[in-house]
Design a protein around this motif. Sequence first.
Motif, mmCIF file in Angstrom:
data_model
loop_
_atom_site.group_PDB
_atom_site.id
_atom_site.type_symbol
_atom_site.label_atom_id
_atom_site.label_comp_id
_atom_site.label_asym_id
_atom_site.label_seq_id
_atom_site.Cartn_x
_atom_site.Cartn_y
_atom_site.Cartn_z
ATOM 1 N N VAL A 399 15.673 18.995 32.550
ATOM 2 C CA VAL A 399 16.359 18.094 31.451
ATOM 3 C C VAL A 399 16.355 16.601 31.103
ATOM 4 O O VAL A 399 15.558 16.336 30.033
ATOM 5 N N PRO A 400 16.915 16.093 32.373
ATOM 6 C CA PRO A 400 16.852 14.406 31.683
ATOM 7 C C PRO A 400 16.038 14.133 32.605
ATOM 8 O O PRO A 400 15.154 12.948 32.198
ATOM 9 N N ALA A 401 14.646 14.784 33.506
ATOM 10 C CA ALA A 401 13.852 14.175 33.782
ATOM 11 C C ALA A 401 12.363 14.798 32.867
ATOM 12 O O ALA A 401 11.497 13.829 32.586
ATOM 13 N N ILE A 402 12.505 15.494 31.345
ATOM 14 C CA ILE A 402 11.700 16.021 30.671
ATOM 15 C C ILE A 402 11.800 14.680 29.592
ATOM 16 O O ILE A 402 11.405 13.970 29.377
ATOM 17 N N MET A 403 13.404 13.960 29.105
ATOM 18 C CA MET A 403 13.503 13.176 28.742
ATOM 19 C C MET A 403 13.246 11.699 29.336
ATOM 20 O O MET A 403 12.966 11.507 28.452
ATOM 21 N N PHE A 658 7.983 29.277 40.912
ATOM 22 C CA PHE A 658 7.547 29.382 39.299
ATOM 23 C C PHE A 658 8.045 29.332 38.315
ATOM 24 O O PHE A 658 7.555 29.117 37.103
ATOM 25 N N ALA A 659 9.147 30.671 38.023
ATOM 26 C CA ALA A 659 9.834 30.485 36.368
ATOM 27 C C ALA A 659 9.810 30.163 35.538
ATOM 28 O O ALA A 659 10.534 28.923 36.627
ATOM 29 N N MET A 660 10.210 29.940 34.718
ATOM 30 C CA MET A 660 10.791 29.502 33.294
ATOM 31 C C MET A 660 11.765 30.357 33.361
ATOM 32 O O MET A 660 11.625 29.976 32.093
ATOM 33 N N MET A 661 12.765 29.616 34.272
ATOM 34 C CA MET A 661 14.088 30.594 33.558
ATOM 35 C C MET A 661 15.162 29.109 33.108
ATOM 36 O O MET A 661 16.016 29.275 34.168
ATOM 37 N N ILE A 666 14.147 24.808 28.379
ATOM 38 C CA ILE A 666 13.104 25.335 26.487
ATOM 39 C C ILE A 666 13.372 24.785 25.740
ATOM 40 O O ILE A 666 12.447 24.071 24.516
ATOM 41 N N ALA A 667 14.770 24.348 25.202
ATOM 42 C CA ALA A 667 15.571 23.845 24.214
ATOM 43 C C ALA A 667 14.998 21.861 24.049
ATOM 44 O O ALA A 667 14.473 21.414 23.131
ATOM 45 N N THR A 668 15.091 21.437 25.500
ATOM 46 C CA THR A 668 14.737 20.105 25.468
ATOM 47 C C THR A 668 13.215 19.771 25.534
ATOM 48 O O THR A 668 12.832 18.986 24.865
ATOM 49 N N TRP A 676 7.509 24.648 18.260
ATOM 50 C CA TRP A 676 7.833 25.789 19.795
ATOM 51 C C TRP A 676 6.050 25.861 19.900
ATOM 52 O O TRP A 676 5.889 26.466 20.750
ATOM 53 N N LYS A 677 5.417 25.395 19.918
ATOM 54 C CA LYS A 677 4.175 25.576 20.392
ATOM 55 C C LYS A 677 4.180 25.247 21.829
ATOM 56 O O LYS A 677 3.837 26.030 22.492
ATOM 57 N N TRP A 678 4.202 23.940 21.997
ATOM 58 C CA TRP A 678 4.268 23.985 23.528
ATOM 59 C C TRP A 678 5.051 24.507 24.973
ATOM 60 O O TRP A 678 5.522 25.136 25.749
ATOM 61 N N PRO A 679 6.630 25.219 24.040
ATOM 62 C CA PRO A 679 7.828 25.151 24.828
ATOM 63 C C PRO A 679 7.605 26.832 25.257
ATOM 64 O O PRO A 679 7.458 27.027 25.912
ATOM 65 N N LEU A 680 7.007 27.225 24.126
ATOM 66 C CA LEU A 680 6.400 29.279 24.719
ATOM 67 C C LEU A 680 5.520 28.893 25.327
ATOM 68 O O LEU A 680 4.567 29.739 26.077
ATOM 69 N N ILE A 681 3.798 28.315 25.315
ATOM 70 C CA ILE A 681 2.900 27.741 26.389
ATOM 71 C C ILE A 681 3.183 27.950 27.676
ATOM 72 O O ILE A 681 3.159 28.403 28.432
#
Length: 702
Positions: A399-403, A658-661, A666-668, A676-681
């Motif tokens: 989460v902070p990494a993506i930010m 590998f799993a995006m769990m 996802i919210a970040t 929502w395009k890129w989170p769903l991809i």
Amino acid sequence: MKDKKVVALLGNPNAGKSSLFNQLTGLRQKIGNFPGVTVDKKVGFCRLDSKTDIEILDLPGTYSIYPNSLDEQVVLEVLANPDHPEFPDVAVVVADASNLKRNMLLFEQVSDLGIPTILALNMLDVADEMGISINSGKLSKILGVPVVELNARQGIGIEGLKYTILNQLEVKRIHANLPVFDEKSETIAAEVRKKYNVSNKYLALQYAAQSPKMMFLGAETQKDLQNLVLRYDFNADEFQSSETINRYHDISGTLSQVIDETGELKETVSEKIDKILLHKIWGYVIFLSILFLIFQSVFSFAEYPMDMIDQGVAGLNDWLKSVLPQSTLVSLLTDGLIAGVGGVVIFIPQIAFLFAFISILEESGYMARVVVLMDKLIRRFGMSGKSVVPLISSLACAVPAIMSARTIGSWKDRLITIMVTPLMSCSARLPIYTILIALVVPDTKVLGIFNLQGIALMGLYLLGFFSALIAGWIMKLILKSKERSYFIMELPTYKMPRWKQVGFMILEKVKTFVFEAGKVIVAISIVLWVLASYGPGDEMTQAEQQVIANNPTVPQEDLASKIASVRLENSYAGHFGKFIEPAIAPLGYDWKIGIALITSFAAREVFVGTVSTIYSIGADPDDESTIKERLRNEINTNTGQPAFSVATSFSLLIFYVFAMMCMSTIATVYRETKGWKWPLIQLGYMSVLAYVAALVVYQVLK
């Protein structure tokens, strides 16, 4: 009118600003968000004297007030808006004394905005080691502002700074000694000041030069300012470049009067060490060796406290069952809450050891070298050098990494970084890795000294890292990003870690892990207990009666085990698990593991709490009661083989690499990409990758 006094800390990256913030505020600090943006702000509180409390605002590190990232834009938003709730009454510009010329650009710009300013010379010990001495008294007279000397890491000069801040709080906004600009700039500055009632000439010029970045102005004012710029043919880029050149000429003249570099210019200790640690071959060898040591230690040092916690939780459960009357509430407490939470608490030692090592590497200055090393490698895979920071940060949490990817100027490079960062193994995966590795990887030594389980753990982390690189390279081709990126990083000097700060970080990270994961796990444990204890209609009762009827001669202990198992299978949770079992059976998973997979979409670490709850409810009470033993003894009813066989366990390990769990991640991503395009991809490609990889591993190993 605000009723608080705000002091802002500004400075170039790695000038020691965070150390000063910690010295001034101690534990009286908090992290929040700036209004209207997702950039973190660190705020603390400091007592200057018996009557004066102030708020300390730690602004993001920047080299000037011309921003190149979202983080740096916050600095402009705060300093250019006198109506901002965090607008400072005093600005303390923290400068690295060993490289003062580069640090002075930001100081001059802040001072010219009319904010009462203090120049804090930090790292004088490093400057002295390099043969540089600074006459701070003379510098103060030339600049016309207070100059204080500090050693922020050791707390030297803090009281003097507090006294200086107290005095500066009495100073009103200043307007003297503003530089003279070219005729066009002076003309447009006068027009902006008159039209928008701006009292400071330099601030008026920033309105003209950077209005698109000043969101507080509003769309109408921004449009008017742009029309004004066009009317006067004012070129903002030319203004910025000429201003910077002129300022550095002025800075050189000032510093030539106060800096003495006649001392012997010696190669510093940090420079000598960097020749080894940043070597194009040995640098990578040393880094891998340090990683190897960390993962060996995570298993070796944490083993004993983990076993103690595991046995303690099991003992508590057994004791409660023996002293409390058998009831639904006791079952919820023991088989639901304690089993679920115990599945997370057991991993506190490993989380503590992992963050202890990370903190020591950061405190010592080595982590910055890791970023530089990785920059050389990562460019070969098409990503920006600035992507290194988010990738390294995601070892703690995605989460902070993506930010932190906001520091990347190119949108495509930033998007690629956001999309691949969750492939790096975060601390939430550690509980899953360690418990599954402990089940199937022997606790044996390789070459007499290396722990085989530690080698397996390091292999999983490296798999995530190289997968992120390959995914980044593929996305670079898909997005056709051809922009040339640059990466500049100021390397701090090597220092002895501050053990108090290391302790604070361990405490904070463990507390975050336990309470953030704990809240989710408590909720899920209660829901799971309900779903696993009750079923549709009277299916559970009928199944129990059928078992009793079909096993009239079976001993009572074995009969109790069969009843517990069949009741769980016919519960709501059992029906749900059976529903998804056909999809996961090719991976080697039974319906119980399926339940854990679904619940761990809330957060990965919930997997362990879920299996603890599920197997606690359906297990034989006479079996070993620790988590590891319950999982080791569990049998897959479809195959008759251990539920956590070598093939199944390695399939699960690869799945979770590998799993995006993680719903928070996802919210970040949704917040950072504004849709929502890129989170769903991202969710789609990582789920497919996880399933296919786990399928291949299971089919090969079974």
